[in-house]
Design a protein around this motif. Structure first.
Motif, PDB file in Angstrom:
ATOM      1  N   THR A  26       0.179  56.416  36.638  1.00  0.00           N
ATOM      2  CA  THR A  26       0.393  56.719  35.226  1.00  0.00           C
ATOM      3  C   THR A  26       1.877  56.638  34.856  1.00  0.00           C
ATOM      4  OG1 THR A  26      -1.268  58.377  35.705  1.00  0.00           O
ATOM      5  CG2 THR A  26      -0.462  58.277  33.457  1.00  0.00           C
ATOM      6  N   ARG A  27       2.721  57.290  35.675  1.00  0.00           N
ATOM      7  CA  ARG A  27       4.141  57.352  35.347  1.00  0.00           C
ATOM      8  C   ARG A  27       4.742  55.947  35.311  1.00  0.00           C
ATOM      9  NH1 ARG A  27       8.770  57.318  37.749  1.00  0.00           N
ATOM     10  NH2 ARG A  27       7.880  57.036  39.817  1.00  0.00           N
ATOM     11  N   GLN A  28       4.393  55.133  36.327  1.00  0.00           N
ATOM     12  CA  GLN A  28       4.950  53.778  36.406  1.00  0.00           C
ATOM     13  C   GLN A  28       4.497  52.931  35.212  1.00  0.00           C
ATOM     14  OE1 GLN A  28       3.720  55.502  38.910  1.00  0.00           O
ATOM     15  NE2 GLN A  28       4.581  54.929  40.892  1.00  0.00           N
ATOM     16  N   VAL A  29       3.232  53.092  34.836  1.00  0.00           N
ATOM     17  CA  VAL A  29       2.728  52.292  33.712  1.00  0.00           C
ATOM     18  C   VAL A  29       3.480  52.674  32.442  1.00  0.00           C
ATOM     19  CG1 VAL A  29       0.726  51.887  32.236  1.00  0.00           C
ATOM     20  CG2 VAL A  29       0.459  51.872  34.715  1.00  0.00           C
ATOM     21  N   ILE A  30       3.712  53.993  32.254  1.00  0.00           N
ATOM     22  CA  ILE A  30       4.393  54.422  31.029  1.00  0.00           C
ATOM     23  C   ILE A  30       5.848  53.963  31.028  1.00  0.00           C
ATOM     24  CG2 ILE A  30       5.215  56.458  29.781  1.00  0.00           C
ATOM     25  CD1 ILE A  30       2.494  57.705  30.388  1.00  0.00           C
ATOM     26  N   GLU A  31       6.487  54.027  32.198  1.00  0.00           N
ATOM     27  CA  GLU A  31       7.870  53.553  32.231  1.00  0.00           C
ATOM     28  C   GLU A  31       7.911  52.038  31.996  1.00  0.00           C
ATOM     29  OE1 GLU A  31      10.328  55.260  35.251  1.00  0.00           O
ATOM     30  OE2 GLU A  31      11.949  53.818  34.902  1.00  0.00           O
ATOM     31  N   GLY A  32       6.939  51.333  32.548  1.00  0.00           N
ATOM     32  CA  GLY A  32       6.855  49.886  32.302  1.00  0.00           C
ATOM     33  C   GLY A  32       6.737  49.601  30.816  1.00  0.00           C
ATOM     34  N   MET A  33       5.945  50.422  30.141  1.00  0.00           N
ATOM     35  CA  MET A  33       5.778  50.260  28.700  1.00  0.00           C
ATOM     36  C   MET A  33       7.103  50.501  27.974  1.00  0.00           C
ATOM     37  SD  MET A  33       3.546  52.696  26.235  1.00  0.00           S
ATOM     38  CE  MET A  33       4.738  54.028  26.379  1.00  0.00           C
ATOM     39  N   GLN A  34       7.852  51.518  28.435  1.00  0.00           N
ATOM     40  CA  GLN A  34       9.148  51.778  27.793  1.00  0.00           C
ATOM     41  C   GLN A  34      10.088  50.596  27.992  1.00  0.00           C
ATOM     42  OE1 GLN A  34       8.993  55.765  29.836  1.00  0.00           O
ATOM     43  NE2 GLN A  34      10.461  56.228  28.221  1.00  0.00           N
ATOM     44  N   ILE A  35      10.035  50.003  29.198  1.00  0.00           N
ATOM     45  CA  ILE A  35      10.877  48.833  29.456  1.00  0.00           C
ATOM     46  C   ILE A  35      10.514  47.710  28.480  1.00  0.00           C
ATOM     47  CG2 ILE A  35      11.478  47.048  31.139  1.00  0.00           C
ATOM     48  CD1 ILE A  35      10.929  49.154  33.343  1.00  0.00           C
ATOM     49  N   LEU A  36       9.214  47.475  28.334  1.00  0.00           N
ATOM     50  CA  LEU A  36       8.760  46.418  27.421  1.00  0.00           C
ATOM     51  C   LEU A  36       9.240  46.703  25.998  1.00  0.00           C
ATOM     52  CD1 LEU A  36       5.111  45.825  28.672  1.00  0.00           C
ATOM     53  CD2 LEU A  36       7.027  44.237  28.845  1.00  0.00           C
ATOM     54  N   MET A  37       9.141  47.986  25.592  1.00  0.00           N
ATOM     55  CA  MET A  37       9.579  48.341  24.230  1.00  0.00           C
ATOM     56  C   MET A  37      11.068  48.075  24.076  1.00  0.00           C
ATOM     57  SD  MET A  37       7.436  51.845  23.654  1.00  0.00           S
ATOM     58  CE  MET A  37       7.899  52.188  21.955  1.00  0.00           C
TER      59      MET A  37
END
Ligand code: SF4
Ligand code: SF4
Lengths: 513, 188
Positions: A197-208
């Motif tokens: 979960t944490r990695q996916v959310i951080e990945g999303m922040q990177i994309l943003m």
């Protein structure tokens, strides 16, 4: 029916509720592996890494037979624009480079690099994380994503960095994480949302950060409430200062198809030939987002992916974290399947996946799942095709508003121009129409045939035009050369004539000089 | 009065028509152009004419038969039949598999004869240097084979690319019947 859709569109235009895409079906989901923690697959004796695993041009090998490689070391370079480089999935020795079958419906092969793991799994010392990515230039992050060989892991394998290119005229305001996973059997994104979960959310922040979006939507089908809970819990713990919304979507196939999802979420239909970018949206799959996290925050290029191994012929179905290049036979063996008699292998889900002819094919970047089905269950469903009874079921379920029965007729009769007029190329090959057809017409198969034939015709036409241009150019050149030659001959004759004729041609003397 | 106004109208219409024929005058033979666009541009001369354009002109002026283009195959013949409004005619030669020419470079003496023969400039090389064929430009016309004094050019089957693979028709009876019907229909 029409009342409710009118109501829906009214609600939507008032900004209430959300709209939905047209059609769709409810196949049995068979998500047997959803509640089971994923496992890490052991290393096979040899990894077979295809040198082309994406839409676009093939890569050029950067290492030679006998070379030692590290995990994450780039082993093949992408020269063309629409490509993604290939990295060594583990440390070991390159033993050979030769053609080998890849997961492709043709059963044909491509150059593959065979790597023998050395058992240490040493990561390339050159693979460094970008720890403070928040302060970094978006372009630099995008270049890292490009260098890390990341492609869409939802099955399409389109190079991710291209979707991240910023366009001045179409700024992206919303990043959508596609956690729908509407194909039956597949649960790999589901497990990633729960376990990483944490990695996916951080990945999303990177994309943003890369596309400079202010808002994100995480879309999850309502048959995975645990995933939504996990993400919500993680979000509230992190207290992000971003607008992130978790949306539970009704379970309906093909909810996870990019354009359908965007239509459901934003109410905006993306016109044929346009991209999500044109409505200000970037849509990424969960696995891809995790890969983006790995590439930036851990420094590890795309070398591993989550694969759902399932199907009614698999004794112990599970999700496995598999290195790219692991032969499917080895992966199935982890799940208790060793004998492939009377068994059909599918690459991808049962709706859109492709039948493979052998188990000695490697896992590639686009392998969301591999399914093994008893031939009896598959029953070659479409062996007995009956005439169309014009029931219209296929048109009702088509999310693109096509008329599948007419399209199939045109394809079957080789009337490809008509098929094109009926928007054959807008078909997303979701398979809804074939699924509902009471006459068992393999509609999608006809569309694939038609698309292939049209592509072939276009290629031939282009080649003919080029050949014509070349031949005309040659003719012009020959004409020019002949004219030159004739002119030279005349000049030579004019020069030599006075000498031959001697004294009686005094007028010509003046001309020749 | 009626005669006058009708006559005047006819005069005006005549003038407009005269201007229109000038303004919209089409150079060349539009039917030949259309036929040429249907031909595969292999420039092989198997039709008995020195290239695709001359054959297109011959067909357009109804000198040549519509079924002489071997590389174009049945599809091209039917397209021409449709355009000309004539009955389709079976092609006598067998359907050709796509080929390309290949120079065995170590045997090539660099005589440039094949370069002169190639209708699409697909062969590169200089005198006394060995020549090679640009695979992507070769139309497989075989015109370079005979001129070669040392017989070092082979015709090879065009390699199949995975990117160019396309799905076959579904293997169902209806699809097969439909296909057969189509074939027999084309041969009547
Ligand atoms: S496969 Fe194509 S035609 Fe059939 S329902 Fe899906 S989009 Fe429509
Ligand atoms: S669902 Fe099948 S039988 Fe019904 S209209 Fe479509 S193609 Fe015809």
């Amino acid at each position: 029916m029409s009342d409710s859709s009118l109501f829906q569109s009214l609600m939507h235009s008032l900004g209430l509720g959300h709209s939905d895409f047209n059609g769709g079906i409810h196949p049995p989901m068979h998500k047997i592996t959803a509640a089971q923690a994923s496992e890490v697959s052991p290393m096979p004796p040899v990894l077979i890494v295809p040198l082309k695993q994406h839409i676009g041009e093939a890569c050029i090998p950067l290492v030679q037979i006998g070379d030692h490689v590290y995990r994450g070391q780039k082993i093949a370079r992408a020269d063309a624009y629409v490509t993604a480089s290939i990295h060594a999935p583990t440390s070991g020795k390159v033993v050979k480079i030769e053609d080998h079958r890849i997961p492709h419906p043709s059963g044909m092969g491509l150059p593959c690099m065979f790597i023998e793991p050395d058992g240490h799994d040493t990561i390339d010392p050159a693979c460094l994380p970008i720890v403070n990515w928040r302060e970094n230039d978006p372009d630099l992050l995008r270049e890292r994503i490009r260098q890390s060989g990341i492609v869409g892991l939802g099955g399409a394998a389109f190079p991710t960095f291209i979707k991240l290119l910023r366009d001045r005229h179409h700024p992206v305001h919303t990043v959508i994480l596609n956690g729908i996973e509407c194909e039956p059997y597949l649960t790999n994104d589901h497990r990633l949302m729960l376990e990483n979960t944490r990695q996916v959310i951080e990945g999303m922040q990177i994309l943003m950060h890369v596309v400079q979006a202010q808002k994100a939507i995480i879309a999850i089908e309502d048959n995975k409430p645990d995933a939504a809970e996990a993400i919500n819990a993680c979000l509230s713990k992190q207290r992000l200062d971003l607008t992130v919304e978790v949306r539970l979507m009704p379970t309906r196939y093909p909810q996870g198809s990019e354009k359908q999802l965007i239509e459901s979420l934003t109410g905006k239909q993306i016109p044929a030939g346009k991209l999500p970018l044109h409505v200000g949206v970037l849509c990424q799959n969960i696995g891809t987002t995790k890969a983006v996290y790995d590439a930036i925050a851990e420094g590890i290029p795309l070398t591993e992916r989550m694969v759902t191994v399932s199907g009614d012929a698999v004794p112990k179905p599970k999700n496995l974290r598999v290195r790219i290049g692991t032969p499917m036979r080895f992966v199935f063996a982890q799940c208790g399947l060793e004998d492939f008699d009377d068994i059909q292998i599918l690459h991808g889900g049962p709706m859109m996946g492709e039948k493979l002819r052998s188990a000695d094919i490697p896992i590639v970047k686009s392998s969301t799942g591999i399914l093994a089905m008893h031939t009896a269950t598959m029953q070659s469903v479409h062996k007995h095709e009956d005439p169309c009874i014009r029931c219209g079921h296929c048109s009702i379920v088509c999310p693109i508003h096509l008329v599948p029965n007419l399209l199939a007729d045109h394809c079957r009769n080789n009337q490809f121009d008509k098929a094109e007029d009926y928007h054959l190329f807008d078909c997303i090959e979701c398979g809804c129409c074939s699924y509902v057809c009471p006459s068992n017409i393999p509609l999608v198969h006809y569309f694939r045939y038609g698309k292939g034939q049209l592509a072939q015709l276009t290629r031939e036409r282009r080649f003919a035009d080029e050949s014509k241009a070349r031949s005309e150019q040659r003719e012009r050149r020959i004409e020019r050369e002949n004219a030159d030659k004739a002119a030279r001959r005349q000049r030579v004759r004019a020069e030599t004539k006075p000498v031959l004729d001697g004294k009686n041609s005094t007028e010509n003397d003046g001309d020749a000089s | 009065m009626a005669i006058l106004s009708l006559g005047g109208f006819a005069l005006v219409a005549g003038i407009i028509l005269a201007i229109a024929t000038r303004a919209f005058h089409i150079e060349g033979d539009p039917i030949a152009d259309k036929i040429e666009d249907m031909l595969p541009q292999t420039q092989c001369g198997q039709c008995g004419y020195p290239g695709c354009r001359p054959y297109a002109e011959a067909v357009a002026s109804e000198v040549a038969e519509i079924n002489n283009c071997v590389p174009g195959g049945e599809r091209t013949m039917i397209a021409i039949a449709d355009l000309m409004g004539v009955e389709p005619k079976a092609i006598e030669a067998e359907e050709a598999i796509p080929m390309i020419a290949f120079v065995r470079e170590d045997e090539c003496i660099g005589c440039t004869l094949c370069i002169k023969a190639c209708p699409v400039d697909a062969i590169v090389g200089a005198p006394k240097q060995y020549h090679t064929i640009i695979t992507d430009h070769c139309t497989g016309c075989t015109l370079c084979i005979d001129p070669c004094p040392v017989d070092c050019i082979d015709m090879l089957q065009k390699p199949e690319l995975i990117e160019h693979w396309s799905w076959p028709l579904p293997d169902t009876q209806r699809s097969r019947i439909g296909h057969q019907r189509r074939e027999s229909h084309q041969h009547v």
